[in-house]
Design a protein around this motif. Structure first.
Motif, mmCIF file in Angstrom:
data_model
loop_
_atom_site.group_PDB
_atom_site.id
_atom_site.type_symbol
_atom_site.label_atom_id
_atom_site.label_comp_id
_atom_site.label_asym_id
_atom_site.label_seq_id
_atom_site.Cartn_x
_atom_site.Cartn_y
_atom_site.Cartn_z
ATOM 1 N N GLU A 202 0.682 -1.167 0.134
ATOM 2 C CA GLU A 202 -0.007 0.202 -0.003
ATOM 3 C C GLU A 202 0.684 1.093 -0.035
ATOM 4 O O GLU A 202 1.906 1.295 0.367
ATOM 5 C CB GLU A 202 -0.765 0.146 1.388
ATOM 6 C CG GLU A 202 -0.029 0.147 2.341
ATOM 7 C CD GLU A 202 -1.112 0.003 3.785
ATOM 8 O OE1 GLU A 202 -2.177 0.197 3.710
ATOM 9 O OE2 GLU A 202 -0.335 -0.048 5.071
ATOM 10 N N ALA A 203 0.405 2.329 -0.397
ATOM 11 C CA ALA A 203 0.990 3.659 -0.382
ATOM 12 C C ALA A 203 1.651 4.023 1.101
ATOM 13 O O ALA A 203 0.987 3.620 2.008
ATOM 14 C CB ALA A 203 0.133 4.523 -1.041
ATOM 15 N N THR A 204 2.818 4.539 1.057
ATOM 16 C CA THR A 204 3.289 4.915 2.277
ATOM 17 C C THR A 204 2.841 6.167 2.771
ATOM 18 O O THR A 204 2.715 7.269 1.888
ATOM 19 C CB THR A 204 4.760 5.011 2.364
ATOM 20 O OG1 THR A 204 5.359 3.850 1.904
ATOM 21 C CG2 THR A 204 5.472 5.344 3.747
ATOM 22 N N PRO A 205 2.122 6.354 3.672
ATOM 23 C CA PRO A 205 1.440 7.847 4.225
ATOM 24 C C PRO A 205 2.517 8.818 4.414
ATOM 25 O O PRO A 205 3.425 8.400 4.975
ATOM 26 C CB PRO A 205 0.428 7.451 5.136
ATOM 27 C CG PRO A 205 0.982 6.225 5.952
ATOM 28 C CD PRO A 205 1.744 5.429 5.014
ATOM 29 N N THR B 188 -2.964 9.439 -3.040
ATOM 30 C CA THR B 188 -2.051 8.507 -3.406
ATOM 31 C C THR B 188 -2.161 8.587 -4.820
ATOM 32 O O THR B 188 -3.220 9.040 -5.523
ATOM 33 C CB THR B 188 -2.068 7.215 -2.679
ATOM 34 O OG1 THR B 188 -3.551 6.653 -3.126
ATOM 35 C CG2 THR B 188 -2.212 7.500 -1.147
ATOM 36 N N SER B 189 -1.339 7.396 -5.473
ATOM 37 C CA SER B 189 -1.682 7.138 -6.833
ATOM 38 C C SER B 189 -3.327 6.638 -7.276
ATOM 39 O O SER B 189 -3.675 7.050 -8.159
ATOM 40 C CB SER B 189 -0.775 6.079 -7.279
ATOM 41 O OG SER B 189 -0.889 4.975 -6.628
ATOM 42 N N GLY C 94 9.898 12.240 -6.428
ATOM 43 C CA GLY C 94 9.954 12.115 -7.615
ATOM 44 C C GLY C 94 10.572 10.735 -8.100
ATOM 45 O O GLY C 94 11.401 10.746 -9.046
ATOM 46 N N GLY C 95 9.862 9.570 -7.521
ATOM 47 C CA GLY C 95 10.201 8.323 -8.049
ATOM 48 C C GLY C 95 9.245 8.077 -9.208
ATOM 49 O O GLY C 95 8.750 8.978 -10.092
ATOM 50 N N ILE D 32 5.629 8.701 -2.010
ATOM 51 C CA ILE D 32 7.045 8.531 -1.277
ATOM 52 C C ILE D 32 7.413 7.026 -1.032
ATOM 53 O O ILE D 32 8.257 6.829 -0.108
ATOM 54 C CB ILE D 32 7.102 9.261 0.027
ATOM 55 C CG1 ILE D 32 5.946 8.879 0.811
ATOM 56 C CG2 ILE D 32 6.997 10.687 -0.097
ATOM 57 C CD1 ILE D 32 6.077 9.431 2.273
ATOM 58 N N GLY D 33 6.971 6.171 -1.984
ATOM 59 C CA GLY D 33 7.084 4.863 -1.733
ATOM 60 C C GLY D 33 5.733 4.078 -1.389
ATOM 61 O O GLY D 33 5.049 4.603 -1.035
#
Ligand code: FAD
Ligand code: NAD
Length: 472
Positions: free
Chosen positions: A150-153, A166-167, A185-186, A276-277
């Motif tokens: 899952e998206a890192t908050p 998030t995405s 910027g990943g 952010i990951g």
């Protein structure tokens, strides 16, 4: 609660790792069940990741090209306008087609599909909380955990998927935001920034590191794509960290400071994308009931055959364990893990897993980059070839980028291939095969490549590594 017959294999999670394992196990004649809680198969990738993002990337690129890149090609276009709702519908159609396709493949390969949340009761029993209500349980000789990520908050910024997204929010916005700030910027940051910038948003990307694309991307390639993305209108703040966010007002205020301390700045945005990951997802899985542990980053710990320490019959594949969070990596692990069950051997070459960023131009690489080789003290040579010197790129009026080979200085064995250019994501397949087969740059340079194709740039970059390119 009812209980079904014992299965040879239960797969928890119907994402790429899980569904591929289930299909492969079905093909091998195992009695297999797959438990998925989101109501459709395909996981993050098919539902809210790879597939919807690529649909939007493709169609936003077409839109942008029609607006800005037709006149010089002899095409006069009038009255171009964006129908965002239809663009989203086209995306949804692609997603539905593919997720339904996986359901069909389950039937074809005798995979029993449980729609619900799976949780361990004991090492061989999984309780399933069914989507439509009710509960059942399944017993398995073997169990694969494939629960994904899952998206890192971002601490202090609450995700509402409208204003702070998030995405998942970024593939479903109902309007083009006037101003968008992207934290990170990943790959997700750059792909989504591309989509919304092409559709008219003013996008600023804040990246902690001194380069975009993440540390895996070769520094030369990263600089090259950054220049091109800047020409397209994206703004970058590198070496800058986001320290705080405030979404209490109408828009969002993002506080930043220079990564090494010092200069502070506040950015205003209508929408903020947190990219952010991603982190492994194992919530609600009942791991505490079977004593499996995660490492400090939340990853399930496994051995080289994907087995968890306490229970050799429980294996873990995909985003919820080690390695790059990529769909094709998950897929390879799924096949290998099933082969360990049925044949006692399986293999994934982690050194030959390609990475692709689907911006325009695309960025793709496989193997090691220059910084990694330097850190290992490996002696290497470099060969490059620019698309400005490639006939097909020239006819297509699409010449940004280059191909770069890194090869062992003594043996000429290919150690890494890095591409920024049109269709780099397709071209990297040749680099991956070359790496997998232990090819030298001369092997590639002496292989005939059709003319006029973009792939000739690949051949000529290989030639430039052991000798000279002809056309540059
Ligand atoms: P997931 O796809 O996350 O699947 C896990 C599934 O398990 C989920 O559907 C979840 O609902 C289910 N689940 C979790 N817990 C339970 C439970 N207890 N019971 C039942 N079900 C459960 N990768 C690429 O290679 N190429 C790309 O272009 C690409 N684009 C991406 C774009 C975006 C926006 C994002 C977010 C990711 C992208 N990725 C891409 C990464 C890719 O999506 C993942 O690497 C891939 O989905 C991992 O597969 P997985 O099966 O391990 O996990
Ligand atoms: P990422 O790790 O690739 O990039 C996150 C970036 O955020 C890093 O560059 C990091 O330095 C930066 N960052 C972290 N904290 C920050 C802060 N406070 N301020 C500013 N910058 C900060 O993660 P992602 O882009 O979120 O992607 C997640 C995963 O999904 C990746 O593993 C990626 O491989 C996968 N994915 C793949 C594709 C693809 O294959 N095309 C597409 C999308 C996602």
């Amino acid at each position: 609660a009812t209980e079904t017959e014992e299965k040879d294999l239960i797969v928890i999670g119907g994402g790429v790792a899980g569904y591929v394992a289930a299909i492969k196990a079905g093909q091998e004649g195992l009695k297999v069940a797959c438990i998925e809680k989101r109501g459709s198969l395909g996981g993050t990738c098919l539902n809210v990741g790879c597939i919807p993002s690529k649909s939007l990337l493709n169609n936003s690129h077409l839109y942008h090209q029609i607006l800005h890149d037709t006149k010089n090609r002899g095409i006069d276009v009038k009255e171009v306008s964006l129908n965002l709702q239809q663009m989203m519908k086209a995306k949804d159609t692609s997603v539905q087609g593919l997720t339904k396709g996986v359901e069909f493949l389950f039937k074809k390969n005798n995979v029993e599909y449980f729609k619900g949340t799976g949780a361990f009761v004991d090492p061989h029993t999984v309780a399933v909380n069914l989507v439509g209500g009710g509960e059942t349980s399944v017993r398995g000789k073997n169990i694969f955990i494939a629960t994904g990520s899952e998206a890192t908050p971002f601490p202090g910024l609450e995700i509402d998927e409208k204003k702070v997204i998030t995405s998942t929010g970024a593939i479903a916005l109902e309007q083009v935001p006037k101003k968008m700030v992207v934290i990170g910027g990943g790959i997700i940051g750059l792909e989504m920034a591309s989509v919304w910038s092409r559709l008219g948003s003013e996008v600023t990307i804040v990246e902690f590191l001194g380069q975009i694309g993440g540390p895996g991307m070769d520094a030369d390639i990263s600089k090259n794509i950054q220049k091109t993305l800047q020409k397209q209108g994206l703004k970058f703040k590198l070496n800058t960290k986001v320290t705080n966010g405030d979404a209490s007002g109408e828009g969002v205020k993002i506080s930043t400071e220079a990564a090494k301390g010092g200069k502070e700045e506040v950015l205003d945005a209508d929408v903020v994308l947190v990219a952010i990951g991603r982190r492994p997802y194992t919530a609600g899985l009942g791991l505490e009931n079977i004593g499996i542990e995660t490492d400090t980053r939340g990853r399930l710990v496994i051995d080289s055959e994907y087995r968890t320490g306490p229970h050799a019959h429980i294996r873990v594949i995909g985003d919820c364990t080690f390695g790059p969070m990529l769909a094709h990596k998950a897929e390879e692990e799924a096949v290998a893990a099933v082969e360990f069950l049925t044949k006692s051997y399986g293999h994934v070459n982690y050194n030959a897993i390609p990475s692709v960023m689907y911006t325009h131009p695309e960025v793709a690489w496989v193997g090691q980059n220059e910084a990694e080789l330097k850190a290992q003290g490996v002696k290497y040579k470099v060969g490059t070839f620019p698309f400005t010197a490639n006939s097909r790129a020239k006819t297509n009026l699409d010449t940004d980028g280059l191909v770069k080979f890194l090869a062992d200085a003594e043996t000429d064995r290919i150690l890494g291939v890095h591409i920024v250019g049109p269709n780099a994501g397709e071209m990297i397949a040749e680099g991956t095969l070359a790496l997998e087969y232990g090819a030298s740059t001369e092997d590639v340079g002496r292989t005939s490549h059709a003319h006029p194709t973009l792939a000739e740039a690949f051949k000529e970059a290989a030639m430039a590594t052991y000798g000279k390119a002809i056309h540059y």
